[in-house]
Design a protein around this motif. Structure first.
Motif, PDB file in Angstrom:
ATOM      1  N   GLY A  71     -47.815  32.252 -10.991  1.00 46.85           N
ATOM      2  CA  GLY A  71     -48.847  33.216 -11.325  1.00 46.85           C
ATOM      3  C   GLY A  71     -48.449  34.221 -12.385  1.00 46.85           C
ATOM      4  O   GLY A  71     -49.199  35.144 -12.675  1.00 46.85           O
ATOM      5  N   SER A  72     -47.268  34.084 -12.967  1.00 51.08           N
ATOM      6  CA  SER A  72     -46.874  34.966 -14.063  1.00 51.08           C
ATOM      7  C   SER A  72     -47.635  34.586 -15.325  1.00 51.08           C
ATOM      8  O   SER A  72     -47.868  33.399 -15.595  1.00 51.08           O
ATOM      9  N   LEU A  73     -48.018  35.596 -16.084  1.00 52.97           N
ATOM     10  CA  LEU A  73     -48.845  35.413 -17.268  1.00 52.97           C
ATOM     11  C   LEU A  73     -48.054  35.767 -18.514  1.00 52.97           C
ATOM     12  O   LEU A  73     -47.444  36.839 -18.589  1.00 52.97           O
ATOM     13  N   PHE A  74     -48.080  34.867 -19.506  1.00 55.94           N
ATOM     14  CA  PHE A  74     -47.369  35.051 -20.764  1.00 55.94           C
ATOM     15  C   PHE A  74     -48.343  34.893 -21.929  1.00 55.94           C
ATOM     16  O   PHE A  74     -49.378  34.231 -21.810  1.00 55.94           O
ATOM     17  N   VAL A  75     -47.991  35.479 -23.058  1.00 56.40           N
ATOM     18  CA  VAL A  75     -48.777  35.350 -24.275  1.00 56.40           C
ATOM     19  C   VAL A  75     -47.857  34.903 -25.408  1.00 56.40           C
ATOM     20  O   VAL A  75     -46.749  35.436 -25.572  1.00 56.40           O
ATOM     21  N   TYR A  76     -48.328  33.909 -26.181  1.00 52.72           N
ATOM     22  CA  TYR A  76     -47.614  33.420 -27.352  1.00 52.72           C
ATOM     23  C   TYR A  76     -48.442  33.729 -28.594  1.00 52.72           C
ATOM     24  O   TYR A  76     -49.561  33.231 -28.735  1.00 52.72           O
ATOM     25  N   ALA A  77     -47.911  34.534 -29.491  1.00 51.37           N
ATOM     26  CA  ALA A  77     -48.588  34.807 -30.756  1.00 51.37           C
ATOM     27  C   ALA A  77     -48.262  33.709 -31.766  1.00 51.37           C
ATOM     28  O   ALA A  77     -47.121  33.228 -31.815  1.00 51.37           O
ATOM     29  N   PRO A  78     -49.222  33.305 -32.590  1.00 52.47           N
ATOM     30  CA  PRO A  78     -48.907  32.354 -33.658  1.00 52.47           C
ATOM     31  C   PRO A  78     -48.011  33.007 -34.705  1.00 52.47           C
ATOM     32  O   PRO A  78     -48.064  34.223 -34.913  1.00 52.47           O
ATOM     33  N   ASP A  79     -47.189  32.182 -35.353  1.00 48.58           N
ATOM     34  CA  ASP A  79     -46.254  32.734 -36.336  1.00 48.58           C
ATOM     35  C   ASP A  79     -46.779  32.649 -37.764  1.00 48.58           C
ATOM     36  O   ASP A  79     -46.086  33.026 -38.712  1.00 48.58           O
ATOM     37  N   GLY A  80     -48.013  32.141 -37.930  1.00 50.08           N
ATOM     38  CA  GLY A  80     -48.602  32.028 -39.254  1.00 50.08           C
ATOM     39  C   GLY A  80     -48.162  30.812 -40.039  1.00 50.08           C
ATOM     40  O   GLY A  80     -48.582  30.596 -41.174  1.00 50.08           O
ATOM     41  N   LYS A  81     -47.301  29.977 -39.429  1.00 50.49           N
ATOM     42  CA  LYS A  81     -46.783  28.790 -40.109  1.00 50.49           C
ATOM     43  C   LYS A  81     -47.050  27.516 -39.300  1.00 50.49           C
ATOM     44  O   LYS A  81     -46.481  26.467 -39.604  1.00 50.49           O
ATOM     45  N   GLY A  82     -47.874  27.620 -38.262  1.00 46.60           N
ATOM     46  CA  GLY A  82     -48.151  26.456 -37.424  1.00 46.60           C
ATOM     47  C   GLY A  82     -47.335  26.417 -36.159  1.00 46.60           C
ATOM     48  O   GLY A  82     -47.409  25.446 -35.406  1.00 46.60           O
ATOM     49  N   GLY A  83     -46.552  27.450 -35.904  1.00 46.65           N
ATOM     50  CA  GLY A  83     -45.762  27.533 -34.692  1.00 46.65           C
ATOM     51  C   GLY A  83     -46.142  28.746 -33.863  1.00 46.65           C
ATOM     52  O   GLY A  83     -47.105  29.458 -34.158  1.00 46.65           O
ATOM     53  N   LEU A  84     -45.358  28.988 -32.835  1.00 47.89           N
ATOM     54  CA  LEU A  84     -45.588  30.118 -31.946  1.00 47.89           C
ATOM     55  C   LEU A  84     -44.354  31.003 -31.894  1.00 47.89           C
ATOM     56  O   LEU A  84     -43.227  30.511 -31.930  1.00 47.89           O
ATOM     57  N   GLN A  85     -44.573  32.299 -31.808  1.00 52.66           N
ATOM     58  CA  GLN A  85     -43.482  33.233 -31.630  1.00 52.66           C
ATOM     59  C   GLN A  85     -42.983  33.184 -30.188  1.00 52.66           C
ATOM     60  O   GLN A  85     -43.579  32.537 -29.331  1.00 52.66           O
TER      61      GLN A  85
END
Length: 323
Positions: A85-99
């Motif tokens: 139930g832990s919630l995470f967020v991944y921001a896009p890196d602007g190059k097609g990947g995720l931070q």
């Protein structure tokens, strides 16, 4: 059912919407429509929330006008909920990947997301960034959290949404601004809900049948370069189909186009919009073993995705990946 309502629900939803917005900002460098009145209920906005927003027009199903400068494909962050139930967020890196991921809530502290059905970000002012979040819960409630007022505000839009086995907001489907909702019922009928700026929706519109042929539906914004929101759908044999948007709420999709086979190697397809800054909608695909692949959108309807690029592994730790 207190888990899905009241102060806890508002707090966790506000926290999620705020975190998603922050992550997005950080990462940005078949048939005639039939109206239906038998549908999940539409709740009234709270006085505090409604006072901050535009009043929804009385005409229920008229599309709203878009304006020059609207961004047709937003850039969102990806939400991920693990089995604790832990919630995470991944921001896009602007190059097609995720931070690198950021934890929003720990499942040991806030247990609501252990039961979340699904969620969809929206860009209702069409500036290319998230400004709202729909969430669906096992009790049938649909909530909407807006950040347009400068602080996160949550309403319960309505109840009865448990009749659907798939819900998604792929962007505007009616030629206007707000991000609309599609929902599939257990009979395979697909329904469209047009959205208002405050998250409320019109009575549902039947837009097709036979959608139980699909095991995955995904999309966020314009995939084909014509300025209209599109979706893709994978059938049970692993064939991926493109449904081009028309911008007409009475028949929002053109007849399907086959765009590939072998997509059963993935257990989850999700689009968070434009991940590499070229204005085209992209796609993420996860294998059962947890490998994550990036499919760059080309803007070409006949071949809408470039070859896959592996961008991560270990994503099988998540119960949900959220657009």
């Amino acid at each position: 059912m207190a888990l899905f309502s009241g102060r806890m629900s508002s707090r966790v939803l506000a926290g999620l919407a705020t975190a998603v917005l922050a992550a997005t900002v950080a990462g940005a460098a078949d048939g005639t429509a039939v109206a239906s009145t038998h549908s999940p209920e539409q709740g009234a906005a709270t006085k505090d929330f409604a006072s901050r927003l535009h009043t929804a027009p009385k005409a229920a199903a008229a599309p709203r006008a878009a304006v020059a400068g609207d961004v047709n494909t937003p850039t969102f962050a990806m939400g991920a909920v693990d089995y604790d139930g832990s919630l995470f967020v991944y921001a896009p890196d602007g190059k097609g990947g995720l931070q690198a991921r950021k934890k929003v809530f720990d499942g040991a502290d806030v247990q609501a997301y252990k039961y979340l059905t699904t969620a969809s970000e929206v860009d209702n002012n069409k500036d290319g960034r998230s400004d709202g979040l729909y969430t669906w819960w096992p009790d049938g409630n649909m909530d909407f959290t807006s950040t347009l007022s400068g602080s996160a505000q949550t309403i319960t839009v309505g109840s009865g949404w448990e009749i659907y086995d798939m819900v998604l907001s792929p962007g505007n489907l009616a030629g206007g601004k707000e991000s609309d909702i599609i929902a599939r019922d257990s009979d395979g009928v697909l329904w469209l809900y047009l959205a208002y700026p405050d998250g409320r929706v019109t009575p549902r519109i039947r837009i097709g049948s036979g959608w139980d042929a699909y095991t995955q539906i995904a999309g966020q914004g314009d995939l084909t370069g014509d300025g209209k929101a599109d979706i893709v759908a994978r059938d049970k044999s692993g064939v991926l189909w493109l449904y081009k948007g028309t911008g007409d709420y009475r028949a929002p999709f053109e007849p399907r186009q086959r765009i590939g086979a072998g997509w059963n190697m993935f257990d989850k397809l999700v689009s968070i919009g434009d991940m590499d800054g070229d204005g085209k909608a992209d796609l993420l695909a996860r294998t059962p073993s947890g490998d994550l692949y990036f499919y760059k959108g080309t803007g070409n309807a006949s071949a809408p995705y470039a070859p896959a690029v592996k961008i991560g592994w270990g994503y099988d730790t998540y119960r949900l990946l959220l657009p």
